[in-house]
Write a protein that holds these residues in place. Structure first.
Motif, PDB file in Angstrom:
ATOM      1  N   TYR A 167       3.840  -2.618 -23.374  1.00 22.52           N
ATOM      2  CA  TYR A 167       3.047  -3.212 -23.744  1.00 22.52           C
ATOM      3  C   TYR A 167       2.941  -4.874 -24.455  1.00 22.52           C
ATOM      4  N   VAL A 233       6.725  -0.993 -26.445  1.00 13.42           N
ATOM      5  CA  VAL A 233       6.874  -1.380 -26.985  1.00 13.42           C
ATOM      6  C   VAL A 233       7.445  -2.534 -27.088  1.00 13.42           C
ATOM      7  N   LEU A 247      -0.892   1.101 -32.136  1.00 10.48           N
ATOM      8  CA  LEU A 247      -0.460   2.360 -31.720  1.00 10.48           C
ATOM      9  C   LEU A 247      -0.872   3.482 -31.249  1.00 10.48           C
ATOM     10  N   PHE A 250      -2.243   5.048 -28.658  1.00  7.77           N
ATOM     11  CA  PHE A 250      -1.144   6.052 -27.687  1.00  7.77           C
ATOM     12  C   PHE A 250      -1.393   7.360 -28.197  1.00  7.77           C
ATOM     13  N   VAL A 257       5.605   6.419 -26.761  1.00  3.81           N
ATOM     14  CA  VAL A 257       5.880   5.176 -27.276  1.00  3.81           C
ATOM     15  C   VAL A 257       7.406   5.283 -27.152  1.00  3.81           C
TER      16      VAL A 257
END
Length: 655
Positions: A167, A233, A247, A250, A257
């Motif tokens: 991301y 990320v 977020l 997700f 994550v």
């Protein structure tokens, strides 16, 4: 899974787990390719009759190839073409190969011409050298690209490699993607990029698709189709987005994550030279709640603290210890660490020794309720500035022990405030709480009374002495990760398999990080002129049950299915929401937009001191109802909630 698939997977795993070829083997392969290139070049030249086919070299054939080997080894050594790992070859490696081949061409051309001038014969046909350079470069390039393509293919078809999406498409995201592609130790395979720009869906980076969060359905479909259950990320993207909400797409779909430290914190432990490999970690709830760092005027703080003696009460606590960590950066003359918690204070000393701060400090064991000990410490070390962070803070516990709360939070504050004035302390910064606003519990009321005392004391002293101690108060909400806070509790409950306990489905709280809170304290101490209450812009409040759900999902579980959430009811003294100002208070701006000054009700010191004397007298007698009744007299807005002391409010209304 079929037997053939198992065998194929084992073969892939075997190839991927192979170690890196030693440099000397890479060098030998390159030299052999160069020798083959010379043979191909000679055949091409002879085949097209660029030079007479009856060419006779000055040297025998074995000597010609020996000369080539010597030249190749020398140029490859000069440009370190063999030092890179073949399957991680990049543009820099290609440039090195090009320079090495060009160096070989120049060297052999010069040797050729010198031999012709001295011996009358050439060693190589001139066109052979041209063709050699072209063929050698192409073969060396083909070797590296072939190994890279084959390896990438094997990685893509290896079931042990977890597909991940990055991301962020800026420098940090690209750096993470490069690291994922170049390190098989991570067991990750780059499968996609994600960004929040609407028109990125048709773009590709490193041969993988870029997806936009603006088309959530397409994004989730792609992730499911390619079995992508992990998102990385980048640190830059984490700062650009609102992690608390952006977020959720997700987290709510149980997609793992991960994040990494900022690029300047990455450590070099990848086998590939000059490749940075960060430490991947699961996203924590603190990462979601953390906001951009406060921009503080460090020059003001430096001028106030540098070369000064600074005392911190409650130095071993969550706030006090972080104040200490930040203070050492401003080079005070001495830091006096005052606390009654022996083990935490000892642990803080070990931490300071490990950090090798070279900042002098002294540890002082003592209780805020012991005026003699406080006086001994202050008269011994003569602090210029005091940060008062010592207090009892647990709301339900203080409902059961109001006398202890008053003696620690009110009497202790009075002792050290009086001693600060008597000993000419320049500034006194008190750490308060949002629970002091319209308090519903004993702890909040005790902190409000402490605020009233130091403010009224300053106003009285300032009327007769302009250089008196500047009393400054800071007010903020719940601190992430502090001792006894809700997040460590939830984390512990999740690790045990639940249930996660929330007091009420509608309860909300403001949150800030410990470093944020302490920066506010330091900033307030530097900007305050005395008598102010500084309030931090806390942002949006957080619903505690939403916080619990996110923590469960971040841990890889499904809320209410894998980990139950139970409601236990409001605790004694607890209210559904906290406030930073009460209805009668207004704010004034400061040069820092995140910090405001609260305009609060003023009290005359001579009036309030008698009420506080009576309050402390009741506390020493452990008369709980008299203590709380007196607190309500001093702070009329103190209305008990879910507490045994609600009867006092009922009786007051009936009168």
């Amino acid at each position: 899974m079929k037997k053939s698939q198992i065998v194929e997977s084992d073969i892939f795993s075997h190839f991927i787990s192979l170690g890196y070829l030693p440099r000397w083997i890479v060098l030998i392969i390159d030299v052999l390719l160069c020798a083959f290139s010379l043979w191909v070049a000679s055949a091409l030249v002879m085949g097209v009759y660029v030079e007479p086919p009856h060419f006779e070299s000055l040297l025998p054939l074995w000597a010609v190839y020996l000369l080539l080997v010597c030249v190749c080894v020398t140029t490859f050594w000069m440009f370190h073409t063999y030092s890179g790992i073949l399957r991680y070859s990049n543009f820099v490696d290609i440039v090195k190969v090009m320079c090495a081949v060009l160096g070989q061409f120049v060297a052999m051309f010069c040797i050729n011409e010198v031999a012709h001038a001295l011996g009358g014969k050439l060693i190589f046909m001139r066109w052979t050298l041209v063709f050699y350079a072209i063929v050698a470069f192409l073969l060396l390039l083909l070797l590296r690209m072939s190994v890279k393509v084959v390896f990438d293919y094997l990685v893509a078809h290896n079931g042990q490699m977890k597909p991940v999406a990055v991301y962020g498409t800026k420098s940090a995201g690209i750096g993470i993607a490069k690291m994922i592609r170049s390190s098989d130790n991570l067991k990750f395979r780059l499968a996609a990029f994600i960004d929040d720009v609407p028109d990125v869906n048709k773009k590709n980076i490193f041969g993988v698709q870029v997806l936009s969060t603006h088309n959530a359905d397409k994004l989730l479909h792609f992730l499911a189709k390619h079995k992508i259950r992990t998102i990385v990320v980048s640190p830059i993207k984490l700062k650009e987005i609102d992690p608390e909400t952006d977020l959720d797409i997700f987290i709510e779909n149980n997609i793992e994550v991960l994040t990494v430290p900022s690029m300047n914190q990455w450590h070099e432990n990848s086998p590939m030279p000059a490749t940075m490999r960060p430490d991947f970690k699961n996203l924590q709830i603190e990462d979601l709640l953390e906001r951009p760092a406060i921009e503080i005027e460090k020059s003001h703080i430096v001028s106030q603290l540098q070369g000064k003696v600074v005392m911190i009460t409650g130095a071993a606590g969550s706030i006090g210890s972080e104040i200490v960590r930040q203070l050492v950066n401003y080079k005070p003359k001495l830091i006096v660490l005052y606390d009654n918690a022996e083990t935490p204070l000892h642990n803080l000393r070990l931490e300071l020794e490990e950090r090798k701060t070279h900042c002098p400090y002294v540890l002082c064991i003592g209780d805020m309720r012991n005026r003699s000990r406080l006086e001994n410490v202050i008269t011994t070390y003569r602090p210029n500035i005091i940060y008062h962070a010592a207090a009892y803070k647990h709301v339900p516990m203080m409902e059961d022990a109001p006398s202890e709360c008053v003696m620690a939070n009110v009497m202790g504050t009075r002792y050290i405030a009086d001693l600060a004035v008597e000993n000419g302390v320049e500034a006194f910064v008190m750490v308060s709480t949002d629970k002091a606003v319209n308090p519903t519990n004993v702890m909040g009321a005790s902190k409000r009374i402490a605020e009233i005392y130091v403010q009224s004391l300053f106003r009285k002293m300032a009327r007769t002495n302009a250089s008196t101690t500047k009393f400054i108060t800071t007010r903020f909400g719940n601190v992430l990760g502090s001792n006894g806070s809700v997040i460590p509790l939830f984390r512990h409950q999740i690790e045990k398999g639940g249930p996660v306990t929330v007091t009420h489905p509608d309860i909300i709280r403001y949150f800030m990080t410990i470093p944020e809170a302490c920066q506010l304290v330091l900033e307030a101490g530097s900007m305050g002129e005395g008598g102010e209450i500084f309030v931090f812009d806390m942002g949006r409040p957080v619903k505690i049950v939403d916080l619990a759900r996110k923590m469960i999902r971040l841990a890889g579980y499904r809320p209410e299915i894998d980990i139950p959430i139970t409601y236990t009811g409001l605790r004694p003294g607890e209210k559904l929401y906290e406030e930073l100002l009460n209805a009668k208070e207004v704010t004034q701006p400061t040069y820092n937009e995140k910090i405001l000054i609260a305009t609060v009700r003023e009290y005359e010191f001579d009036d309030i001191v008698n009420d506080i004397d009576r309050l402390i007298e009741y506390a020493r007698l452990y008369k709980s109802y008299l203590v709380v009744s007196q607190m309500k007299r001093i702070v009329p807005e103190f209305i008990s909630k879910n507490s045994q002391f609600e009867r006092l409010d009922i009786e007051s209304n009936q009168q």
